[in-house]
Design a protein around this motif. Structure first.
Motif, short mmCIF file in Angstrom:
data_model
loop_
_atom_site.label_atom_id
_atom_site.label_comp_id
_atom_site.label_asym_id
_atom_site.label_seq_id
_atom_site.Cartn_x
_atom_site.Cartn_y
_atom_site.Cartn_z
N UNK A 152 0.78 -1.20 0.04
CA UNK A 152 0.01 0.15 0.01
C UNK A 152 0.93 1.04 -0.07
N UNK A 153 0.74 2.14 -1.02
CA UNK A 153 1.55 3.22 -1.26
C UNK A 153 1.35 4.61 -0.25
N UNK A 154 0.16 4.61 0.26
CA UNK A 154 -0.27 5.63 0.79
C UNK A 154 -0.95 5.00 2.26
N UNK A 155 -0.14 4.85 3.32
CA UNK A 155 -0.26 4.31 4.34
C UNK A 155 -0.72 5.07 5.75
N UNK A 161 -6.48 4.89 10.94
CA UNK A 161 -7.57 4.23 11.06
C UNK A 161 -7.52 2.66 11.73
N UNK A 162 -6.35 2.46 12.19
CA UNK A 162 -5.78 1.18 12.81
C UNK A 162 -4.88 -0.02 12.17
N UNK A 209 -4.82 -5.09 11.92
CA UNK A 209 -5.62 -3.96 12.58
C UNK A 209 -5.73 -4.34 13.96
N UNK A 210 -6.36 -3.20 14.48
CA UNK A 210 -6.57 -3.36 16.14
C UNK A 210 -7.39 -4.44 16.75
N UNK A 278 -15.04 1.13 4.82
CA UNK A 278 -14.58 2.15 5.55
C UNK A 278 -15.72 3.17 6.09
N UNK A 279 -16.75 2.42 6.67
CA UNK A 279 -18.04 2.74 7.42
C UNK A 279 -19.14 3.39 6.50
N UNK A 280 -18.99 3.35 4.99
CA UNK A 280 -19.93 3.80 4.15
C UNK A 280 -20.73 2.43 3.66
#
Length: 294
Positions: A152-155, A161-162, A209-210, A278-280
């Motif tokens: 992933x290039x944009x971390x 976000x966790x 993730x968390x 992502x919540x949507x």
């Protein structure tokens, strides 16, 4: 919505270059396997459906031959746009190597949360080995083992976000079988894939993730009816891990139609239901891909 930019445009150029070469290909260069048996290219660059890798290898190369594919794909839901493009190459109907770049545009989420970026990019390098069996000619299904390294290039945002890491490795095993006249007189293709992964939204939101940082084994499946030598209808399903506490992650599913006018071109159109991203919630929309083979 913003348009996919440089990387997808660059892969369009690759696809055009391949198509120019295909215009001069002889029938032998198209490979000896039957039409449709190379599948399409899934969004991570491997031969398969739209969202699920199959045990088949890219292109139509048989024993002692080599060949490959270039592809570009576009997925658009109510709040997201995903562009994917890349190429794959197969050797001796035994080994496939692939590369894909994905761009996820999330303008709605960026505006709502005030994120510093509205686009995530990911590179995917893949390899697949046919372990045994054959799609058509043996009772045993064709079985393949695959691996995909993703970065992933944009971390920065996924980390906030966790997400735990900006890169990860997916490992999967697929079994595919074509049953001749298996569905009301039409050929039926069935595929099952087990994938070990830590990817959040396949890796576009980082890895781990968390809530969970360990590998989880997910099921992916495909079924397609070959209506005639050039048209196919099918469905796909892909489980995904739920690693991030801020938003649940749903399974993906789609219904697709595939057009294979010859061994050089494949066009896949689908209606995809990607669930909550992502919540949507309720991310549904169209999928379109073009594959060129040689």
């Amino acid at each position: 919505m913003r348009r996919p930019s440089f990387s997808v445009a660059a892969s369009c150029a690759i696809a055009m270059w391949v198509s120019a070469g295909l215009a001069y290909a002889t029938p032998a260069q198209a490979g000896d396997r039957l039409l449709m048996t190379g599948g399409a290219t899934q969004i991570e660059g491997s031969a398969g459906g739209g969202i699920v890798p199959w045990a088949v290898l890219s292109g139509y190369a048989s024993d002692g031959q080599h060949g490959g594919t270039a592809f570009i794909a576009h997925v658009q839901t109510s709040d997201y746009v995903l562009g994917a493009a890349g190429a794959a190459y197969s050797f001796d109907d035994r080994i496939e190597v692939s590369y894909a770049r994905q761009e996820l545009h999330l303008d709605t989420l960026s505006d709502r949360l005030g994120l510093p970026t509205a686009r995530f990019d990911m590179d995917i390098i893949g390899a697949k080995v046919r372990l045994g069996g054959d799609l058509i000619y043996t009772r045993m299904p064709q079985v393949a083992l695959g691996v995909q390294y993703k970065r992933q290039r944009d971390f920065d945002v996924p980390r906030r976000l966790g997400a735990s890491k900006d890169s990860g490795i997916d490992m999967y095993i697929s079994a595919s079988k074509l049953f001749l006249a298996g569905a009301a007189g039409h050929n039926l293709l069935l595929n099952g894939t087990l994938r070990a992964t830590k990817g959040n939204q396949t890796g576009l939101l980082g890895f781990g993730g968390d809530r969970n940082q360990n590998y989880r084994v997910m099921f992916e499946g495909s079924a397609a009816i070959l209506l005639n030598p050039r048209w196919a209808l099918g469905i796909e399903y892909r489980q995904k891990p739920d690693n991030l506490g801020f938003a649940r992650e749903d399974a993906w599913r789609d219904a697709f139609v595939g057009w294979f006018p010859n061994k050089r071109v494949a066009v896949i159109a689908a209606y995809a239901d990607l669930g909550s991203i992502a919540s949507l919630p309720n991310q549904r929309g169209g999928y379109l891909s073009l594959q060129l083979s040689y």
